[in-house]
Design a protein around this motif. Structure first.
Motif, short mmCIF file in Angstrom:
data_model
loop_
_atom_site.label_atom_id
_atom_site.label_comp_id
_atom_site.label_asym_id
_atom_site.label_seq_id
_atom_site.Cartn_x
_atom_site.Cartn_y
_atom_site.Cartn_z
N ILE A 6 -29.30 7.12 0.65
CA ILE A 6 -29.94 7.55 1.76
C ILE A 6 -29.55 8.83 2.17
O ILE A 6 -28.26 8.93 2.80
CB ILE A 6 -30.10 6.33 2.69
CG1 ILE A 6 -30.76 5.07 2.03
CG2 ILE A 6 -31.16 6.68 3.91
CD1 ILE A 6 -30.83 3.74 2.58
N THR A 7 -30.14 9.72 2.38
CA THR A 7 -29.87 11.15 2.84
C THR A 7 -30.63 11.54 4.15
O THR A 7 -32.02 11.65 3.93
CB THR A 7 -30.05 12.11 1.88
OG1 THR A 7 -29.16 11.79 0.67
CG2 THR A 7 -29.19 13.54 2.36
N LYS A 8 -30.01 11.69 5.34
CA LYS A 8 -30.77 12.27 6.56
C LYS A 8 -31.95 11.49 6.90
O LYS A 8 -33.00 11.98 7.43
CB LYS A 8 -31.03 13.52 6.53
CG LYS A 8 -29.76 14.44 6.26
CD LYS A 8 -30.13 16.04 6.11
CE LYS A 8 -28.74 16.64 5.81
NZ LYS A 8 -28.87 18.12 5.54
N ALA A 9 -31.78 10.23 6.51
CA ALA A 9 -32.99 9.23 7.01
C ALA A 9 -33.45 9.19 8.54
O ALA A 9 -32.26 8.87 9.20
CB ALA A 9 -33.02 8.09 6.28
N GLU A 10 -34.57 9.27 8.75
CA GLU A 10 -34.86 9.08 10.19
C GLU A 10 -36.38 8.62 10.25
O GLU A 10 -37.08 8.91 9.53
CB GLU A 10 -34.57 10.31 11.21
CG GLU A 10 -35.77 11.31 10.99
CD GLU A 10 -35.33 12.78 11.82
OE1 GLU A 10 -34.66 12.50 12.95
OE2 GLU A 10 -35.68 13.64 11.55
N LYS A 11 -36.60 7.66 11.43
CA LYS A 11 -37.95 7.27 11.48
C LYS A 11 -38.45 7.61 13.02
O LYS A 11 -37.83 6.90 13.85
CB LYS A 11 -38.09 5.85 11.16
CG LYS A 11 -39.31 5.06 11.42
CD LYS A 11 -40.44 5.78 10.51
CE LYS A 11 -41.76 5.23 10.38
NZ LYS A 11 -42.80 5.87 9.55
N ILE A 12 -39.51 8.12 13.37
CA ILE A 12 -39.86 8.29 14.57
C ILE A 12 -41.57 7.93 14.64
O ILE A 12 -42.23 8.42 13.56
CB ILE A 12 -39.80 9.99 14.91
CG1 ILE A 12 -38.45 10.24 15.12
CG2 ILE A 12 -40.56 10.04 16.32
CD1 ILE A 12 -38.07 11.71 15.25
N ARG A 13 -41.83 7.22 15.48
CA ARG A 13 -43.30 7.06 15.53
C ARG A 13 -43.89 7.07 17.01
O ARG A 13 -43.24 6.45 17.88
CB ARG A 13 -43.42 5.36 15.06
CG ARG A 13 -44.88 4.90 15.25
CD ARG A 13 -45.24 3.60 14.39
NE ARG A 13 -46.03 3.95 13.30
CZ ARG A 13 -46.06 3.13 12.35
NH1 ARG A 13 -45.61 1.87 12.33
NH2 ARG A 13 -46.88 3.45 11.13
N GLY A 14 -45.02 7.90 17.20
CA GLY A 14 -45.40 8.01 18.48
C GLY A 14 -44.51 8.32 19.44
O GLY A 14 -44.60 8.17 20.65
N GLY A 15 -43.77 9.37 19.13
CA GLY A 15 -42.81 9.97 20.01
C GLY A 15 -41.42 8.91 20.52
O GLY A 15 -40.66 9.42 21.10
N THR A 16 -41.69 7.97 19.71
CA THR A 16 -40.52 6.95 19.75
C THR A 16 -39.31 6.83 18.80
O THR A 16 -39.94 6.79 17.42
CB THR A 16 -40.87 5.68 20.06
OG1 THR A 16 -41.90 5.71 21.25
CG2 THR A 16 -39.69 4.52 20.41
N THR A 17 -38.25 7.03 18.87
CA THR A 17 -37.05 7.31 17.82
C THR A 17 -36.94 5.46 17.41
O THR A 17 -36.36 4.91 18.22
CB THR A 17 -35.89 7.85 18.25
OG1 THR A 17 -36.01 9.30 18.56
CG2 THR A 17 -34.77 7.99 16.95
N ILE A 18 -37.28 5.30 16.23
CA ILE A 18 -37.11 3.93 15.64
C ILE A 18 -35.60 4.04 15.23
O ILE A 18 -34.94 2.90 15.58
CB ILE A 18 -38.10 3.73 14.48
CG1 ILE A 18 -39.57 3.76 14.95
CG2 ILE A 18 -37.64 2.34 14.02
CD1 ILE A 18 -40.26 3.15 16.02
N PHE A 19 -35.20 4.71 14.65
CA PHE A 19 -33.80 5.15 14.20
C PHE A 19 -33.56 6.42 14.10
O PHE A 19 -34.07 7.25 13.63
CB PHE A 19 -33.36 4.07 12.97
CG PHE A 19 -33.98 4.43 11.69
CD1 PHE A 19 -33.40 5.42 10.89
CD2 PHE A 19 -35.05 3.72 11.20
CE1 PHE A 19 -34.12 5.78 9.53
CE2 PHE A 19 -35.84 3.67 10.12
CZ PHE A 19 -35.29 4.71 9.35
N SER A 20 -32.40 7.06 14.35
CA SER A 20 -31.65 8.24 14.25
C SER A 20 -31.22 8.52 12.81
O SER A 20 -30.88 7.62 12.19
CB SER A 20 -30.79 8.56 15.29
OG SER A 20 -31.07 8.20 16.77
N ARG A 21 -31.14 9.51 12.64
CA ARG A 21 -30.82 10.41 11.34
C ARG A 21 -29.49 9.50 10.91
O ARG A 21 -28.50 9.59 11.58
CB ARG A 21 -30.56 11.81 11.51
CG ARG A 21 -30.34 12.44 9.95
CD ARG A 21 -30.54 13.87 10.16
NE ARG A 21 -31.81 14.39 10.34
CZ ARG A 21 -32.09 15.71 10.57
NH1 ARG A 21 -31.43 16.60 10.46
NH2 ARG A 21 -33.50 15.98 10.74
#
Length: 149
Positions: A6-21
């Motif tokens: 897993i490389t530089k994975a991040e999840k942002i939904r609707g302007g909210t960071t679900i998890f950082s890189r």
């Protein structure tokens, strides 16, 4: 050969960071436990299974991009506890039409001596090995080289 990367994975939904890189690398044969909040765990599982996408970064398994064939064990995966170990393994093998000998799965999970015991009478650790055997019998991996992360 690479396992799960897993490389530089991040999840942002609707302007909210679900998890950082973040980065994570799991080599074949390595066992890793990731402790996260329940909601985040569901996000990560959905991403690994291909039901969700990352906002950034990438995931690969043996050099192939996700979705990847994962075998996941959860603390709350239910078992048919009234069945004996061998009966439960036979049930899963027949349900998923996977051609592997029950003996090889019992040997691999170190449950041969317990094959005639009811699942409900096993210890927590033995039940986890039963769950692993059931996962193998779904055809996700071979008992000699499981791809369980």
């Amino acid at each position: 050969m690479d396992g799960l990367t897993i490389t530089k994975a991040e999840k942002i939904r609707g302007g909210t960071t679900i998890f950082s890189r973040f980065d994570l690398r799991i080599e074949p044969g390595q066992v890793v436990s990731v402790y996260v909040h329940t909601d985040l765990r569901h996000w990560l599982i959905d991403i690994l299974n291909g039901d969700e996408t990352l906002s950034g970064g990438c995931i690969s398994f043996h050099g192939r991009p996700s979705p990847i064939p994962l075998g996941l064990l959860s603390l709350d995966t239910p078992l048919y506890e009234r069945l004996k170990v061998k009966e439960l393994f036979r049930f899963h093998r027949d349900l998923y039409h996977f051609s592997v000998s029950l003996e090889s799965v019992m040997d691999w999970t170190r449950l041969s001596d317990l094959q005639h015991h009811q699942v409900k009478k096993l210890t927590f650790s033995e039940k986890k090995r039963v769950q692993l055997g059931c996962l193998i019998l779904k055809g996700l991996s071979e008992p000699s080289n499981p791809a369980v992360y």
